[in-house]
Design an enzyme around this catalytic site. Structure first.
Site, PDB file in Angstrom:
ATOM      1  N   HIS A 198      10.817  -6.480   2.132  1.00 47.92           N
ATOM      2  CA  HIS A 198      10.203  -7.473   1.244  1.00 47.92           C
ATOM      3  C   HIS A 198       9.496  -8.580   2.024  1.00 47.92           C
ATOM      4  CE1 HIS A 198      11.639  -5.655  -2.328  1.00 47.92           C
ATOM      5  NE2 HIS A 198      12.897  -5.792  -2.004  1.00 47.92           N
ATOM      6  N   ARG A 305       4.556   9.689  -6.176  1.00 46.15           N
ATOM      7  CA  ARG A 305       5.957  10.016  -5.899  1.00 46.15           C
ATOM      8  C   ARG A 305       6.820   9.559  -7.081  1.00 46.15           C
ATOM      9  NH1 ARG A 305       4.307   7.464  -0.820  1.00 46.15           N
ATOM     10  NH2 ARG A 305       4.165   9.010   0.847  1.00 46.15           N
ATOM     11  N   GLU A 442       5.270  22.256   2.921  1.00 43.73           N
ATOM     12  CA  GLU A 442       6.015  21.423   3.873  1.00 43.73           C
ATOM     13  C   GLU A 442       7.175  22.176   4.509  1.00 43.73           C
ATOM     14  OE1 GLU A 442       7.564  18.027   1.712  1.00 43.73           O
ATOM     15  OE2 GLU A 442       7.764  19.224  -0.106  1.00 43.73           O
ATOM     16  N   ASN A 465       4.632  15.338   7.214  1.00 40.50           N
ATOM     17  CA  ASN A 465       5.860  14.713   7.732  1.00 40.50           C
ATOM     18  C   ASN A 465       6.980  15.743   7.858  1.00 40.50           C
ATOM     19  OD1 ASN A 465       4.176  12.604   7.119  1.00 40.50           O
ATOM     20  ND2 ASN A 465       5.618  11.496   5.847  1.00 40.50           N
ATOM     21  N   ASP A 466       7.274  16.438   6.749  1.00 36.69           N
ATOM     22  CA  ASP A 466       8.358  17.416   6.775  1.00 36.69           C
ATOM     23  C   ASP A 466       7.957  18.701   7.496  1.00 36.69           C
ATOM     24  OD1 ASP A 466      10.446  16.026   5.713  1.00 36.69           O
ATOM     25  OD2 ASP A 466      10.212  16.755   3.669  1.00 36.69           O
ATOM     26  N   CYS A 513      -1.271  15.021   2.426  1.00 38.04           N
ATOM     27  CA  CYS A 513      -0.763  13.756   1.876  1.00 38.04           C
ATOM     28  C   CYS A 513       0.310  13.151   2.772  1.00 38.04           C
ATOM     29  CB  CYS A 513      -0.224  13.952   0.464  1.00 38.04           C
ATOM     30  SG  CYS A 513       1.140  15.124   0.364  1.00 38.04           S
TER      31      CYS A 513
END
Length: 587
Positions: A198, A305, A442, A465-466, A513
């Protein structure tokens, strides 16, 4: 101001909010509340519960007041940070467990609440997902505030800085960051934290530089020390020398000029120098992020997502609640497409409102998650699919399944989708009967059988990423082996080439993505391999678009051909880095 006579110290952290600041440090030290421990007189038990309820009410009023001030000063998006805080105070599981613990043990309510809250915080802290780990910060912040109210202690904050200062802290809680004196804060630096904390969100809103994860800077810096905060490179220079000050003065001028050029480019079409248009889209997690996607001229949403709708709710959201969220995004981006990914919950992203659905697993990344979870909990899956189908009447919506391992799994998911279509027809509710359905690629098994999947998909979206993690057997959140996570590994290049070729042979488009898509160094690699669309966080769009407009696709293709002959991932990366630097001048 004269440079410091002390010895210069350069500390590397993580770039979190761009910009350069120079000034004196305000060291913000905050300790946890010390919780007393005692047995409550049985005759005073009703009063003890009433005291707890009053502390919850007071905390709610304080947070609502902070939220109003943030909305007034920073805007609605930043104010919504505190919705999660207010939700904690409405969490019947947390409140109910605290009261049950009190009734069982008779210990003072502070002790009971602290024990229950600590269990929840520990559970969130152990989650691998960075965004969700930050939610432990929400809970910790609210718990500290409730304890302070129970104990009648004054609440520290950063609302009154004596002068213009760089705020340095071990960590800055959400309410701390919201209370920061905007007229006096030059920059924010924290020992811990991540790009999703935050403090970072507030720093970006205030347009001041922030660097997180600098590790132990609070132990090295003193109140009043001079420092440079480099939010571009994630560097903090303590006690900078005259030469360093001069160098950073020049860098600041260059960066401001370059940022201006990026913003100008973001308003132009994403077309290469040899006339090839490139679709650049946004990844979003929440409905209100559509405003940012439009601000940076995204040509749609390449990844919505949806699990965050579930994770930010005290219970499983209904079909109607989900429909309203998906409809809002579809309408906001129309006529551009919105790719809605079905639930990627489970394993490392359990749902707090239904923990019984997620048994503890030794290896959650390869466990009971995403499409596997949905096919086991078909009613929950159908609620989501019907909500997406209903939203398809309000814009150009596409459905994407995560973690598909092969054709059989895709067929099972599509069979459930067909049932949902039949149910909506029976209800007489409209939807796009030709809605495009695609797979995330992925898992290596999906990548290897891309030819089989392509025959049954409307599109592919590669989750780099994966895919990289699974192909190289690298846990990307493990510090000891993170250096082995190499997107330019020859195996990755060959696999990406194979996926794109099989998709194009079946006449379907391929998007990326994952994080590679938002890195301008990798844009020529992906586009040179034939990827059709790149989807990324909205704020990354200008830098990628700038490079797209500064390069020829033919040059990128030639470089990819050369890269495919090389063996060393670092040499391959260097080639693309050189390509990027030759086309993007900072001066």
């Amino acid at each position: 101001m004269e440079p410091s006579a002390k010895e210069e110290l350069v500390v590397q952290g993580i770039s979190a909010s761009q910009g350069i600041a120079y000034g004196q440090i305000f060291l913000y030290e905050k300790s946890d509340v010390e919780v007393p421990f005692y047995q409550v007189d049985p005759n005073k038990r009703v009063a003890e519960i009433a005291r707890f309820e009053q502390a919850l009410l007071t905390t709610r009023q304080q947070i609502a007041k902070i939220q109003d001030e943030v909305e007034k000063n920073l805007g609605g998006d930043e104010a919504r940070i505190f919705d999660a805080h207010l939700m904690v105070l409405e969490d019947q599981a947390l409140i109910g467990e605290t009261i049950r613990e009190f009734e069982k043990t008779g210990r003072n309510i502070e002790t009971c609440f602290n024990q229950v809250a600590s269990r929840y915080i520990k559970a969130f802290d152990e989650i691998d997902d960075e965004y969700l780990r930050e939610r432990a910060g929400d809970l910790r912040d609210v718990a500290q505030r409730v304890l302070q109210n129970l104990l009648g202690q004054a609440i520290n904050n950063l609302s009154r800085l004596a002068d213009k200062r760089i705020v340095v802290a071990n960590d800055i809680s959400p309410s701390d960051s919201a209370s920061i004196d905007r007229s006096q804060a030059l920059g924010i630096v924290t020992d811990t934290g991540s790009k999703t904390s935050h403090a970072v969100i507030v720093a970006r809103s205030m347009r001041i530089p922030a660097v997180v994860g600098v590790r132990d800077l609070t132990k090295k810096a003193l109140n009043g020390d001079w420092a440079i905060v480099d939010g571009y490179e994630g560097v903090v220079v303590l006690n900078p020398s005259e030469q360093t000050l001069f160098r950073y003065g020049k860098i600041q001028i260059q960066k401001k000029s370059f940022e201006q050029r990026l913003l100008e480019a973001s308003r132009q079409p994403a077309v290469t120098l040899d006339g090839v248009p490139v679709a650049l889209m946004a990844n979003i997690e929440k409905v209100d992020e559509t405003a940012q996607a439009k601000e940076f001229a995204a040509e749609g949403v390449g990844l919505f997502r949806t699990e965050y709708i579930y994770l930010n709710s005290a219970r499983i959201p209904t079909e109607q609640e989900q429909f309203l969220a998906y409809k809002a995004v579809a309408e906001a981006l129309a006529p551009h497409p919105v790719v809605i990914r079905t639930l990627d919950l489970g394993g490392d992203k359990p749902m707090a409102s239904a923990p019984e659905l997620f048994p503890k697993e030794d290896n959650p990344f390869m466990g009971f998650r995403a499409i596997r979870f949905c096919l086991e909990h078909v009613n929950l899956f159908k609620d989501q699919l019907r909500a997406i189908l209903l939203a398809s009447s309000y814009g150009k919506v596409r459905i994407m399944y995560p973690m598909i391992s092969g054709v059989e799994e895709l067929a099972r998911a599509n069979a459930v989708l067909d049932e949902c279509k039949a149910e909506l027809k029976q209800r007489g509710q409209p939807f796009d009967e030709n809605i495009s359905v695609g797979s995330m690629i992925e898992i290596p098994s999906a990548a290897v059988t891309a030819d089989l999947l392509a025959r049954k998909c409307g599109f592919f979206s590669i989750g780099t990423n994966d895919l990289i993690q699974y192909m190289l057997a690298i846990d990307r959140v493990n510090d000891r082996i993170a250096h082995l996570y190499e997107p330019t590994h020859p195996a990755i290049l060959r696999m990406l080439k194979h996926i794109v070729e099989q998709a194009h042979q079946a006449n379907i488009k391929v998007a990326v993505c994952g994080e590679m898509a938002g890195d301008p160094v990798f844009a020529p690699l992906l586009l040179g391999l034939g990827v059709d669309e790149l989807s990324m966080s909205p704020t990354l769009l200008p830098a990628v678009k700038y490079l797209v407009r500064a390069m020829k696709l033919s040059d990128a293709k030639a470089l990819v051909e050369e890269a495919l002959t090389l063996e060393d991932p670092k040499k391959i990366y260097a080639k693309f880095d050189e390509f990027y630097r030759a086309r993007v001048k900072m001066e």
